[in-house]
Enzyme design. Sequence first.
Site, short mmCIF file in Angstrom:
data_model
loop_
_atom_site.label_atom_id
_atom_site.label_comp_id
_atom_site.label_asym_id
_atom_site.label_seq_id
_atom_site.Cartn_x
_atom_site.Cartn_y
_atom_site.Cartn_z
N ARG A 106 31.47 51.72 36.83
CA ARG A 106 31.99 52.93 36.17
C ARG A 106 31.64 52.87 34.69
O ARG A 106 32.09 51.95 33.99
CB ARG A 106 33.51 52.99 36.35
CG ARG A 106 34.20 54.21 35.71
CD ARG A 106 35.71 54.08 35.86
NE ARG A 106 36.10 53.88 37.24
CZ ARG A 106 37.33 53.46 37.62
NH1 ARG A 106 38.25 53.16 36.70
NH2 ARG A 106 37.60 53.29 38.89
N HIS A 151 35.78 47.94 36.12
CA HIS A 151 34.65 48.59 36.78
C HIS A 151 33.43 48.66 35.86
O HIS A 151 32.29 48.62 36.33
CB HIS A 151 35.03 50.01 37.19
CG HIS A 151 35.89 50.11 38.40
ND1 HIS A 151 35.38 50.19 39.68
CD2 HIS A 151 37.23 50.14 38.55
CE1 HIS A 151 36.36 50.29 40.56
NE2 HIS A 151 37.51 50.25 39.89
N ASP A 158 36.11 49.90 44.37
CA ASP A 158 37.23 50.45 45.15
C ASP A 158 36.68 50.77 46.54
O ASP A 158 35.65 51.45 46.66
CB ASP A 158 37.77 51.72 44.51
CG ASP A 158 38.33 51.48 43.12
OD1 ASP A 158 38.84 50.38 42.85
OD2 ASP A 158 38.27 52.42 42.29
N GLU A 240 46.83 47.73 43.63
CA GLU A 240 45.98 48.72 44.28
C GLU A 240 45.30 48.08 45.49
O GLU A 240 44.42 47.23 45.33
CB GLU A 240 44.92 49.24 43.30
CG GLU A 240 45.51 49.97 42.10
CD GLU A 240 44.45 50.41 41.09
OE1 GLU A 240 44.83 51.11 40.13
OE2 GLU A 240 43.26 50.05 41.26
#
Length: 268
Positions: A106, A151, A158, A240
């Site tokens: 990311r 990220h 993910d 998460e």
Amino acid sequence: MTRLSTAVRGLVTTLATLLAVTAAPTAAQAKPEPKAPNDFVALRTVDPTIVQEMRYFTRHNFVGERIDGYRQPLCILTRPAAEALHEAQRRLLRQGYTLKVYDCYRPQRAVDHFVRWAEDLDDEAMKDEFYPNVDKTRLFADGYIAEKSGHSRGSTLDLTIVRLPAKPTRPYAPGEPLVPCYAPKAERFPDNSVDMGTGFDCFDTLSHTLDPRIQGEQRANRLLLKHTLEALGFVNLAEEWWHYTFKPEPYPDTYFDFPVSRKSLAGR
């Protein structure tokens, strides 16, 4: 000075002014985008069988629009992370499952987009699905949004598990009614993954991987993902169920900002 020479001098001055005005934007546009280091790869070149549903390239995410820096729906990772994920896929395929990634590398500009969105307290377009029980003023304090993300270092992703044969997930239609991400699987937005108890990016404590309220098949599915990945060097973020980082990271202290596109990996 003759009338002709005066006219010529005026023309030269006008041209010089136009060049001065247009030169700066042209130079700015010519600034090259940053590129990925040589040991970043497109996941498809390492394992083309892993399903990719890159949510931040779409409008189906907690912001409600495509996120800055996502030029193509592409999973990019450091090579060690991609190769470890390939081995995880081999193990799951033997059991009748496939991995599916929602997000991989990311860029920092995407993280900055998240921060701007979180600071705009009036924008709650996607609240009913992704954070129905969380006050938006708490997103930073509760750890859902931060100014830096693992990220951006290239070894975090993910993901979830899909039972084979994998059926496609229908596209999200902007403006459609939103259902809480912790609703029963048959009620929330359809996802071809196994039931993990919540949807991806659900800002709720039910997303904690080992939350005691998640039992039965849902817990077994989370543990299948967790045990498979941890055996190969991945570490789960406890808050998460979908978030894993390959260790040791090749770039533990570097936050990259090259766009998510094939051009960032040109020549590889």
